[in-house]
Write an enzyme that holds these catalytic residues in place. Sequence first.
Site, PDB file in Angstrom:
ATOM      1  N   MET A 113      23.405  10.364   4.344  1.00 40.78           N
ATOM      2  CA  MET A 113      23.209  11.570   4.916  1.00 40.78           C
ATOM      3  C   MET A 113      23.280  11.629   6.439  1.00 40.78           C
ATOM      4  O   MET A 113      23.946  12.319   7.283  1.00 40.78           O
ATOM      5  CB  MET A 113      21.828  12.225   4.391  1.00 40.78           C
ATOM      6  CG  MET A 113      21.343  13.520   5.204  1.00 40.78           C
ATOM      7  SD  MET A 113      22.787  14.665   4.519  1.00 40.78           S
ATOM      8  CE  MET A 113      21.501  15.187   2.940  1.00 40.78           C
TER       9      MET A 113
ATOM     10  N   PHE B 138     -11.850  -7.786  13.345  1.00 37.00           N
ATOM     11  CA  PHE B 138     -10.860  -8.382  12.736  1.00 37.00           C
ATOM     12  C   PHE B 138     -10.635  -7.077  11.727  1.00 37.00           C
ATOM     13  O   PHE B 138     -11.427  -6.947  11.078  1.00 37.00           O
ATOM     14  CB  PHE B 138     -10.939  -9.612  12.042  1.00 37.00           C
ATOM     15  CG  PHE B 138      -9.993 -10.162  11.030  1.00 37.00           C
ATOM     16  CD1 PHE B 138      -8.774 -10.433  11.531  1.00 37.00           C
ATOM     17  CD2 PHE B 138     -10.281 -10.186   9.745  1.00 37.00           C
ATOM     18  CE1 PHE B 138      -7.730 -10.663  10.784  1.00 37.00           C
ATOM     19  CE2 PHE B 138      -9.261 -10.405   8.653  1.00 37.00           C
ATOM     20  CZ  PHE B 138      -7.785 -10.951   9.429  1.00 37.00           C
ATOM     21  N   GLN B 139      -9.290  -6.924  11.600  1.00 32.32           N
ATOM     22  CA  GLN B 139      -8.857  -5.734  10.874  1.00 32.32           C
ATOM     23  C   GLN B 139      -9.596  -4.499  10.865  1.00 32.32           C
ATOM     24  O   GLN B 139      -9.675  -3.679   9.982  1.00 32.32           O
ATOM     25  CB  GLN B 139      -8.875  -6.193   9.210  1.00 32.32           C
ATOM     26  CG  GLN B 139      -7.854  -7.305   9.006  1.00 32.32           C
ATOM     27  CD  GLN B 139      -7.707  -7.814   7.639  1.00 32.32           C
ATOM     28  OE1 GLN B 139      -8.464  -7.450   6.738  1.00 32.32           O
ATOM     29  NE2 GLN B 139      -6.371  -8.128   7.153  1.00 32.32           N
TER      30      GLN B 139
ATOM     31  N   LYS C  79     -18.068  -1.813   5.507  1.00 32.45           N
ATOM     32  CA  LYS C  79     -18.034  -2.734   4.390  1.00 32.45           C
ATOM     33  C   LYS C  79     -19.753  -2.600   4.190  1.00 32.45           C
ATOM     34  O   LYS C  79     -20.342  -2.882   2.998  1.00 32.45           O
ATOM     35  CB  LYS C  79     -17.443  -3.860   4.913  1.00 32.45           C
ATOM     36  CG  LYS C  79     -17.922  -5.134   3.742  1.00 32.45           C
ATOM     37  CD  LYS C  79     -17.051  -6.595   4.203  1.00 32.45           C
ATOM     38  CE  LYS C  79     -17.180  -7.403   3.026  1.00 32.45           C
ATOM     39  NZ  LYS C  79     -16.437  -8.743   3.390  1.00 32.45           N
TER      40      LYS C  79
ATOM     41  N   GLU D 201       0.763  -1.256   0.086  1.00 31.37           N
ATOM     42  CA  GLU D 201      -0.063   0.112   0.048  1.00 31.37           C
ATOM     43  C   GLU D 201       0.789   1.141  -0.018  1.00 31.37           C
ATOM     44  O   GLU D 201       0.515   2.507  -0.523  1.00 31.37           O
ATOM     45  CB  GLU D 201      -1.016   0.194   1.129  1.00 31.37           C
ATOM     46  CG  GLU D 201      -2.183  -1.022   1.112  1.00 31.37           C
ATOM     47  CD  GLU D 201      -1.908  -2.243   1.672  1.00 31.37           C
ATOM     48  OE1 GLU D 201      -0.527  -2.716   2.018  1.00 31.37           O
ATOM     49  OE2 GLU D 201      -2.583  -3.381   1.674  1.00 31.37           O
TER      50      GLU D 201
HETATM   51  C1  LIG Z   1      11.605   6.373   6.515  1.00 30.48           C
HETATM   52  C2  LIG Z   1      12.794   7.086   6.692  1.00 30.48           C
HETATM   53  N1  LIG Z   1      13.642   6.582   7.945  1.00 30.48           N
HETATM   54  C3  LIG Z   1      14.814   7.376   8.138  1.00 30.48           C
HETATM   55  C4  LIG Z   1      14.918   8.559   7.875  1.00 30.48           C
HETATM   56  C5  LIG Z   1      16.194   9.173   8.199  1.00 30.48           C
HETATM   57  N2  LIG Z   1      17.302   9.298   7.151  1.00 30.48           N
HETATM   58  C6  LIG Z   1      17.328  10.392   6.322  1.00 30.48           C
HETATM   59  S1  LIG Z   1      18.385  10.230   5.103  1.00 30.48           S
HETATM   60  C7  LIG Z   1      18.886   8.662   5.636  1.00 30.48           C
HETATM   61  C8  LIG Z   1      20.083   7.865   4.836  1.00 30.48           C
HETATM   62  C9  LIG Z   1      19.419   7.543   3.585  1.00 30.48           C
HETATM   63  O1  LIG Z   1      20.284   6.621   2.799  1.00 30.48           O
HETATM   64  P1  LIG Z   1      20.258   6.295   1.281  1.00 30.48           P
HETATM   65  O2  LIG Z   1      18.887   5.956   0.954  1.00 30.48           O
HETATM   66  O3  LIG Z   1      21.441   5.445   1.256  1.00 30.48           O
HETATM   67  O4  LIG Z   1      20.740   7.737   0.788  1.00 30.48           O
HETATM   68  P2  LIG Z   1      22.063   8.650   0.675  1.00 30.48           P
HETATM   69  O5  LIG Z   1      21.923   9.722   1.887  1.00 30.48           O
HETATM   70  O6  LIG Z   1      23.194   7.394   1.101  1.00 30.48           O
HETATM   71  O7  LIG Z   1      22.129   9.400  -0.614  1.00 30.48           O
HETATM   72  C10 LIG Z   1      18.154   8.361   6.572  1.00 30.48           C
HETATM   73  C11 LIG Z   1      18.201   7.050   7.171  1.00 30.48           C
HETATM   74  C12 LIG Z   1      14.191   8.818   6.706  1.00 30.48           C
HETATM   75  N3  LIG Z   1      14.288  10.150   6.059  1.00 30.48           N
HETATM   76  N4  LIG Z   1      12.966   8.107   6.191  1.00 30.48           N
END
Ligand SMILES: Cc1ncc(C[n+]2csc(CCOP(=O)(O)OP(=O)(O)O)c2C)c(N)n1
Length: 575
Positions: free
Chosen positions: A486, A127-128, A177, A65
């Site tokens: 990041m 349920f659900q 439903k 989803e």
């Molecule tokens: C769902 C979610 N979980 C955690 C984060 C925190 N977060 C921001 S950037 C990042 C790293 C992303 O790594 P990657 O996808 O390899 O991209 P890069 O920064 O290496 O280009 C994280 C964990 C987020 N933005 N979204």
Amino acid sequence: MSTKLRKNVVTASCEKKMMTGSSMLVEALKEEAVEIIFGYPGGAILPTYDEIYKDGIRHILARHEQGAIHAAEGYARVSGKPGVVVVTSGPGATNVVTGIADAMMDSLPLVVFSGQVATTVIGTDAFQESDVIGITMPITKHNYQVRDVNELPRIIKEAFHIATTGRPGPVLIDLPKDVSLETGLFDYSKEVNLPGYQPTIMPNKLQIRKLVEAVSSAKKPVILAGAGVLHAQGSESLIEYVEQQQIPVASTLLGLGAMPGTHELFLGMAGMHGTYAANMAIYQSDLLISIGSRFDDRVTGNLKKFAPNARIAHIDIDPAEIGKNIETQIPIVADAKEALKELIAQNGLRGQNSVWNEDLKQLKQEYPLWYTEDPAVIKPQQLIERIYEKTNGEAIVTTDVGQHQMWAAQFFKFNKPNRWVTSGGLGTMGFGFPAAIGAQLAEPNTPVIAIMGDAGFQMTLQELSLLQEMNLPVKLVIVNNASLGMVRQWQQLFFEERYSNSLFPVQPNFVKLAEAYDIKGMRVDNVTDLDRAVEEMLNHDGPVLVDFRVAEKENVYPMVAPGAGLHEMIGVKPE
Ligand SMILES: Cc1ncc(C[n+]2csc(CCOP(=O)(O)OP(=O)(O)O)c2C)c(N)n1
């Protein structure tokens, strides 16, 4: 079609008929000229899926989803039409919560239908069952639970109206439903009547006059253009206005493309990873005009140090945004395009500011975005630059969240509106891939490139199955730095290099993964192969996934560190 103008696409021939709730739902989608819906079936929504089957309305079956709702967001962002999502109760509904919050933060028009347990058992932990109304209350523009089938046509019509007018946003309709199985009168002819919801579209003339005067007396005016310009289809008006008045423009992350990236008056993106010229323009300005932007903290940096000498004018369709973060001297509640049209019509005289424009031009030249090449390893910025050059910028780019997102924002120049699809407000990893599928469905003839981190891609990679099934020519670019880039950057800069849970020394074989779905997979390790690989990827007829192994310790610069002001950027030049 402008989102604010599409409110009454309902055909005059609309017949009043007796039918079931689920038939009403499908009938109403046709009345709203919905061409595509995104979703995933389950028990409570089965009557609706039965109608979808009988009617033949185009339904995109995502594999999760979350994939469905991000695809709907990508579709909405590129087409300007509402994205429609259908999911079942309980886990189906909770799986779209992230997407709903994402759409709310980035003002994307969505209408989400969630199945619900029968009205007779609501509140019994059936349920659900999940309290999707309670869960989504703070992250929807509005939500409804349908208790009487005769109310359904009015509710659906209101939902589309609310989602697409004013500041767009997600609206959820929870459909028990039993209500979907009951029979009632389908009457879609009544006009929407919501006295409490009347978005202000036209600007107050007196306020416009004030702004015109402020512009004529300002020595250092600058515009901050946000996504509101794009939502209002106001890009052409923005260009016309700033060319008339010769006002330099900075953009927010989500506003990229509102002003052509290569335009002489464009300073680049402002904020944490913006350009030095854009940030210094804001810092030094004596009149800052924000149009359709909400002064997000990633744009402003430390509020105490933000635009200290500027009078603030704020044009926004959402009155709640004005004065929320920044004290505003000239508030203008209006649709961005209508306000710009009025400003153009006033044809005010801008004062003697050519020195300011020249100064900024010089700053732009002196402090361009930069990176250093290394013959031994592909630099991520270099990869984005190549993709930009080899597409001539003629592509829709979606991204995930992280370093690659910032590099894409910096090094891909968007010269047209609605070509940039990214998760700005919520910053949702896993957004980029499914959003690319929705974008490609909205524009089948424009190249769509999903630029993703190796980690973000793995959050929604199940949609490879959807990509395989539809054979959409989406190009999947993994900017693989073997880390949560990041996060790693922040740990390096602000946590004394303690890389807590941010490194991925073990990587999946992404080529084999693609091949498991009968999708072309490539891996590129060397700078010498980069050009050829980017060309091969772009020329490939169908979907393709490329694992670009890039420098693992590269950082995004320049940067406004947490707590700093926009003028205190680090890394503005190579050391
Ligand atoms: C769902 C979610 N979980 C955690 C984060 C925190 N977060 C921001 S950037 C990042 C790293 C992303 O790594 P990657 O996808 O390899 O991209 P890069 O920064 O290496 O280009 C994280 C964990 C987020 N933005 N979204």
